[in-house]
Design a protein around this motif. Sequence first.
Motif, short mmCIF file in Angstrom:
data_model
loop_
_atom_site.label_atom_id
_atom_site.label_comp_id
_atom_site.label_asym_id
_atom_site.label_seq_id
_atom_site.Cartn_x
_atom_site.Cartn_y
_atom_site.Cartn_z
N HIS A 244 -31.26 5.91 33.08
CA HIS A 244 -30.66 4.58 33.09
C HIS A 244 -29.41 4.68 33.96
CE1 HIS A 244 -28.05 1.35 31.46
NE2 HIS A 244 -29.17 0.74 31.12
N PRO A 245 -28.99 3.60 34.63
CA PRO A 245 -27.79 3.68 35.47
C PRO A 245 -26.57 4.24 34.75
CG PRO A 245 -28.95 1.64 35.94
CD PRO A 245 -29.67 2.29 34.79
N LEU A 246 -26.42 3.92 33.45
CA LEU A 246 -25.27 4.46 32.73
C LEU A 246 -25.38 5.97 32.55
CD1 LEU A 246 -22.58 3.78 31.51
CD2 LEU A 246 -23.71 3.27 29.35
N PHE A 247 -26.60 6.47 32.40
CA PHE A 247 -26.77 7.92 32.31
C PHE A 247 -26.53 8.61 33.65
CE2 PHE A 247 -27.83 7.66 28.00
CZ PHE A 247 -27.87 8.95 27.48
N GLN A 248 -26.74 7.90 34.73
CA GLN A 248 -26.37 8.45 36.04
C GLN A 248 -24.85 8.59 36.14
OE1 GLN A 248 -28.32 5.65 38.63
NE2 GLN A 248 -30.25 6.79 38.62
N ILE A 249 -24.12 7.64 35.57
CA ILE A 249 -22.65 7.75 35.52
C ILE A 249 -22.25 8.93 34.62
CG2 ILE A 249 -20.52 6.61 34.77
CD1 ILE A 249 -21.88 3.92 35.42
N ILE A 250 -22.88 9.00 33.45
CA ILE A 250 -22.56 10.07 32.50
C ILE A 250 -22.79 11.44 33.14
CG2 ILE A 250 -23.29 11.17 30.34
CD1 ILE A 250 -23.92 8.27 29.33
N ALA A 251 -23.97 11.64 33.73
CA ALA A 251 -24.31 12.94 34.31
C ALA A 251 -23.39 13.29 35.47
CB ALA A 251 -25.77 12.94 34.77
N THR A 252 -23.06 12.31 36.28
CA THR A 252 -22.22 12.57 37.45
C THR A 252 -20.81 12.96 37.04
OG1 THR A 252 -23.53 11.03 38.80
CG2 THR A 252 -21.32 11.57 39.59
N ILE A 253 -20.26 12.32 36.03
CA ILE A 253 -18.87 12.54 35.64
C ILE A 253 -18.71 13.68 34.64
CG2 ILE A 253 -16.91 11.49 34.39
CD1 ILE A 253 -17.71 8.83 35.72
N ALA A 254 -19.62 13.78 33.67
CA ALA A 254 -19.41 14.73 32.57
C ALA A 254 -19.53 16.18 33.00
CB ALA A 254 -20.41 14.43 31.45
N PHE A 255 -20.50 16.50 33.83
CA PHE A 255 -20.80 17.91 34.06
C PHE A 255 -19.79 18.65 34.92
CE2 PHE A 255 -24.55 16.24 32.16
CZ PHE A 255 -24.87 17.25 31.26
N PRO A 256 -19.12 18.02 35.87
CA PRO A 256 -18.01 18.73 36.52
C PRO A 256 -16.89 19.08 35.54
CG PRO A 256 -18.73 16.88 37.86
CD PRO A 256 -19.44 16.75 36.55
N LEU A 257 -16.72 18.30 34.49
CA LEU A 257 -15.72 18.60 33.47
C LEU A 257 -16.18 19.75 32.57
CD1 LEU A 257 -14.68 14.95 32.54
CD2 LEU A 257 -13.42 16.58 33.96
N ILE A 258 -17.41 19.68 32.11
CA ILE A 258 -17.93 20.73 31.23
C ILE A 258 -17.97 22.07 31.95
CG2 ILE A 258 -19.99 21.51 29.97
CD1 ILE A 258 -20.59 18.45 29.51
N TYR A 259 -18.42 22.07 33.20
CA TYR A 259 -18.57 23.33 33.93
C TYR A 259 -17.26 23.87 34.48
CZ TYR A 259 -23.33 23.94 32.83
OH TYR A 259 -24.47 24.19 32.10
N ALA A 260 -16.22 23.06 34.46
CA ALA A 260 -14.89 23.59 34.75
C ALA A 260 -14.52 24.66 33.73
CB ALA A 260 -13.86 22.46 34.73
N VAL A 261 -15.01 24.50 32.51
CA VAL A 261 -14.72 25.46 31.44
C VAL A 261 -15.35 26.82 31.77
CG1 VAL A 261 -15.06 26.00 29.00
CG2 VAL A 261 -14.50 23.66 29.71
N TYR A 262 -16.60 26.81 32.19
CA TYR A 262 -17.27 28.07 32.49
C TYR A 262 -16.67 28.74 33.73
CZ TYR A 262 -20.49 26.62 28.89
OH TYR A 262 -21.01 26.24 27.69
N LEU A 263 -16.22 27.95 34.68
CA LEU A 263 -15.51 28.52 35.81
C LEU A 263 -14.22 29.19 35.35
CD1 LEU A 263 -15.09 29.01 38.82
CD2 LEU A 263 -14.20 26.66 39.02
N GLY A 264 -13.50 28.54 34.45
CA GLY A 264 -12.29 29.13 33.91
C GLY A 264 -12.55 30.44 33.17
N VAL A 265 -13.66 30.51 32.43
CA VAL A 265 -14.02 31.74 31.73
C VAL A 265 -14.24 32.86 32.75
CG1 VAL A 265 -15.77 32.87 30.30
CG2 VAL A 265 -14.98 30.56 29.73
N ALA A 266 -14.98 32.56 33.82
CA ALA A 266 -15.26 33.57 34.85
C ALA A 266 -13.98 34.02 35.53
CB ALA A 266 -16.24 33.02 35.87
N GLU A 267 -13.08 33.10 35.79
CA GLU A 267 -11.80 33.47 36.42
C GLU A 267 -10.98 34.37 35.50
OE1 GLU A 267 -10.98 29.70 39.40
OE2 GLU A 267 -10.50 29.47 37.27
N HIS A 268 -11.01 34.06 34.22
CA HIS A 268 -10.28 34.89 33.27
C HIS A 268 -10.88 36.28 33.19
CE1 HIS A 268 -7.83 36.03 29.92
NE2 HIS A 268 -8.83 36.04 29.05
N ALA A 269 -12.22 36.38 33.18
CA ALA A 269 -12.89 37.68 33.15
C ALA A 269 -12.53 38.49 34.39
CB ALA A 269 -14.41 37.49 33.06
#
Length: 377
Positions: free
Chosen positions: A227-252
């Motif tokens: 649905h168009p709203l899920f396209q908004i959700i997917a586009t915006i949410a995942f760069p935020l969620i995956y910033a966390v995993y990038l931070g974990v890798a940087e810390h390691a």
Amino acid sequence: MSADTTNEAGGVVATAHGLSSRLAASAAEFDEDDRFVIENYALLKEAGLVEAGVPRELGGRGAEISELANMLRTLAKSCASTALAFSMHTHQVAIPAWRWRHQKAAAAEPLLRRVAAERLILLSSGGSDWIGGSGNATRVAGGYRISARKVFTSGAEVGDLLMTGALVEGKNEVIHFAAPMKAPEVRIEQTWKVLGMRATGSNDVVIDNLFIPETGVSFSRKAGEWHPLFQIIATIAFPLIYAVYLGVAEHARDLAVDLAKRKTPTPHSLDLAGRMETSLRAARLAHRWMLDTVELNAPSAETVNEVMIGRSLVADNAIRAVELALELSGGAGFYRRNGLERCFRDVQGARFHPLQTGPQAQYAGAMALGHPVAQTF
């Protein structure tokens, strides 16, 4: 953007840096005990990060998506569980804020004002509320009765509203609504005993015959289809969620370099360090691509594809960077006290958010060959 706005928005990253030592001090203890980081949420509230993504005009701090991502990336270097749980609230605020700003969605304003004024915590249950939908909504006079089990509800213990949905009985339709966590029909079941991200409190939330009035339904959509709203959700949410995993890798990486510098370098250790740096750089570049895609401000099937390609690249390279960091550290990295084994466990969570490896590849392949993607998730 005015100078004042720029300073305030940039301040959320500085605020996260200011919390680093306090979050890091308790991270191992929360992990060891499988205990939710409830005290850390009190710090986040006190520091004004709960309203970080609310537009300034509505009482928040007005941080843009890239600033929110850097905030979460910073938090992850101190306590990955705090950062991941908080990313779920952060993206649930960022999405209506984006719609208010770019689509003039007036319906988003009351919620955003409440988040800023009351410091409400919004919950997400991506494990249950993806494209297919889950739970049961039975039509009754004036609204719906909802029964459901929502898994992976990070931060459930401190949440005020669960932004969720349910399948309408007898129809191929999903309705979306906010379930109040303090309602007697809503309870938390302690199911979160896991490999990594042990302190996110991502327990199951059980909804048992909760009444949602017709006016409480934010939108409805066809089940099992983008649905168009899920396209908004997917586009915006995942760069935020995956910033966390990038931070974990940087810390390691930082932990491994510190340990490796205590020993005489060898050709093998130099090779490991170089491959670690290369993988980490790839993760950073992929994450930057995700943020660049958000900044187009044009969510679509195409932006979902670009973000999800980025999601897979960040996941693969962050996981690889942490594996190499562990190997570079030698036997010292195997000890829990040095923090690397926790990074190794925490980064594994990057495998499990949608679109997972198979569906992401199928989506990208369909886009490349000109096939429909409406039911690829």
